[in-house]
Design an enzyme around this catalytic site. Structure first.
Site, short mmCIF file in Angstrom:
data_model
loop_
_atom_site.label_atom_id
_atom_site.label_comp_id
_atom_site.label_asym_id
_atom_site.label_seq_id
_atom_site.Cartn_x
_atom_site.Cartn_y
_atom_site.Cartn_z
N LYS A 112 -1.86 3.68 1.64
CA LYS A 112 -1.81 5.13 0.61
C LYS A 112 -3.02 5.41 0.04
O LYS A 112 -3.14 6.48 -0.83
CB LYS A 112 -1.44 3.56 -0.91
CG LYS A 112 -0.16 2.96 -0.62
CD LYS A 112 1.05 3.48 -0.06
CE LYS A 112 2.28 2.70 -0.62
NZ LYS A 112 2.41 1.52 0.42
C1 LIG Z 1 3.77 1.51 0.61
C2 LIG Z 1 3.51 0.64 2.64
C3 LIG Z 1 4.37 0.23 2.94
C4 LIG Z 1 5.80 1.92 3.15
O1 LIG Z 1 5.36 2.89 2.90
P1 LIG Z 1 6.98 3.52 2.52
O2 LIG Z 1 6.20 5.11 2.62
O3 LIG Z 1 7.04 3.37 0.96
O4 LIG Z 1 7.77 3.74 3.64
C5 LIG Z 1 4.44 -0.50 3.62
N1 LIG Z 1 3.23 -0.68 4.31
C6 LIG Z 1 2.59 -0.85 3.21
C7 LIG Z 1 1.13 -1.98 3.85
C8 LIG Z 1 2.37 0.19 2.05
O5 LIG Z 1 1.52 -0.42 1.65
#
Ligand SMILES: *Cc1c(COP(=O)(O)O)cnc(C)c1O
Length: 488
Positions: A112
């Site tokens: 993120k």
């Molecule tokens: C948010 C997240 C995901 C999923 O990603 P999306 O964009 O919501 O599909 C997978 N792994 C981790 C560690 C995340 O923080």
């Protein structure tokens, strides 16, 4: 060429990229999509020597077309700097015969950070460009990682406030500790009695509540979103797909122009959708393999054409993927169907009946891994190579192996690695050896350090010893009144 944005649900309004960033979501509840897909205006062979920042500029300028070069470069420079623990920002790492695109080198050690370290700058710039004087209130529903990354990104950013909702029992201990210890006078964090979907649905509802929005405007506030429904989060994620490709060219594994596959651990469909955008823009991608955990609503959808949320919500070891209502899928439905009417119809069927039907094309493949398979995957790769994956990346690894054996598709593959194993140390350790079963989650950090032969990442070192600042727990039906109480 200027790219404008419109709602996936048919509202006629066209907005610029910066307006879409401020608004977060369209007034009719749809998501902003580009009216025409941008195309790369560079040769892939010309970008292999680019730094992450330069590549980010070359890609983002094609999507966020109303930002000036100075504005964009300013945002990029402030985002992708020493906050990341490697100058590569998003390194491609080999373990045995597998390629991992490590997206966890930022401040909160999950992917993120790739978008949320730049979003506050894009948003502030957008507010200034569009003469928005109100204080911007970022409402965020989180399955664990977005919340912390958004808090870090927006803490003490002038002209903004951030309110985060996370499911009380749906995040890891480290994730929770990261959020409740967040500093910054403009930050607010609340646990909700409910799951991620409850939080996300309540937040999306607030965004389209005309009365509430008018009332807040009187008090000098406008809402925006740090979730991947905001195009300002999606666009920066396109960059690392290009960057991964250039690294595979540079290591001699592929030649420019060769196709690659990406396997992406998926929840809200934001990450993999950015991969789809990269492909549409001109990156040579063969398949995007969508990896799910036990909440395999996307696997069922892609393999059967039926999206159906009538199922039990399962709490897994990969909490950031514990999602049944995958918001960014709406953008894909629009792009594949080419119709806002169709998209709107499917979204209202989802809201009313909890299901809809649509056939995704074969640009996508899907696999899933159960909790048992996820833990086995961590164990297997560690024993084979010494490389330690986190629980989300392990879902993708496991899914990729299934895909490979079922399809025989030998296209070079990149596994998108979305979190540091330290963030989920307790489960990672018990995957590596039964003797760690039941280990205290914070002690696990130190133990993993020895196993992994690297130090505990700075952002979570001694996280359990920091002061808990945010203690609020609310019912899932109280989200709206809580927001009012905080602001008015
Ligand atoms: C948010 C997240 C995901 C999923 O990603 P999306 O964009 O919501 O599909 C997978 N792994 C981790 C560690 C995340 O923080």
């Amino acid at each position: 060429m200027d790219i404008m944005f419109k709602s996936t649900r048919g509202a006629k309004e066209l907005v610029t990229a910066s307006q879409a960033v401020v608004k977060g979501i369209a007034d009719d509840g749809g998501l902003f999509v580009p009216t025409a897909m941008p195309k790369i205006d560079f040769e892939l062979s010309d970008i292999t020597a680019f730094s992450y920042r330069e590549l980010a500029y070359r890609v983002l300028r094609l999507v966020l077309t109303d930002y000036t070069e100075e504005e964009l470069r300013g945002c990029i420079d402030r985002a992708y700097d020493e906050k990341f623990d490697t100058p590569l920002i998003a390194p491609l790492v080999k373990a045995g015969k597998y390629n991992f695109l490590e997206l966890f080198h930022g401040r909160t050690i999950a992917f993120k950070d790739m978008a949320l370290s730049i979003l506050p700058h894009l948003l502030k710039t957008a507010a200034k460009k569009n003469g928005v004087d109100e204080e911007i209130v970022i409402l965020t529903a989180t399955s664990g990682d977005t919340g912390k990354a958004a808090l870090e990104g927006f803490a003490d950013v002038e002209g903004t406030r951030i309110i985060v909702f996370y499911p009380e029992d749906g995040v890891s201990d480290v994730q929770k500790a990261q959020m409740v210890t967040q500093k910054g006078a403009n930050t607010c964090v609340a646990a909700i009695k409910g799951n991620f979907d409850d939080a996300q649905t309540a937040v999306k509802k607030i965004f389209t509540d005309v009365k509430l929005k008018a009332k807040l405007k009187e008090h000098g506030f406008v809402f925006s979103s740090a979730n991947s429904i905001n195009i300002g989060r999606l666009a920066p994620q396109i960059v690392y797909y290009f960057y991964a490709y250039t690294q595979l060219v540079n290591s001699g594994d592929i030649k420019t122009g060769d196709k690659v596959n990406f396997t992406v651990p998926t929840g809200n469909f934001g990450n993999i959708l950015a991969g789809y955008y990269a492909k549409q823009m001109g990156l040579p991608v063969n398949k995007l393999v969508c990896a799910s955990n036990d909440n395999k609503v996307l696997y069922d959808f892609i393999t059967t054409g039926s999206y159906d949320i009538d199922r039990k919500f399962i709490v897994t070891v990969s909490p950031s993927m514990d999602i049944l209502i995958s918001s960014n899928l709406e953008r894909l439905l629009y792009h594949l169907s080419g119709s806002t009417d169709e998209t709107r119809r499917m979204m209202s069927e989802l809201a009313e009946k909890g299901r809809y039907e649509f056939n995704v094309n074969d640009e996508f493949a899907a696999e899933y891994a159960t909790v048992g398979e996820t833990l086995d995957a961590i164990n297997e790769l560690y024993k084979e190579t010494g490389y330690v994956m986190d629980t989300h990346t392990a879902v993708a690894y496991s899914a990729y192996k299934k895909y490979l054996s079922e399809s025989g598709d030998k296209t070079p593959n990149i596994i998108v690695s979305t979190a540091s194993p330290y963030k989920f140390a307790k489960d990672v350790l018990r995957a590596i050896d039964d003797k760690y079963d039941g280990i205290n989650p914070f002690e696990a950090l130190e133990v993993l350090c020895d196993v992994n032969e690297t130090p505990v990442p700075g952002p979570i070192k001694d996280i359990d010893k920091r002061e808990v600042i945010h203690k609020t727990v609310i019912d899932k039906d109280e989200i709206e009144s809580f927001v009012e109480k905080i602001l008015l």
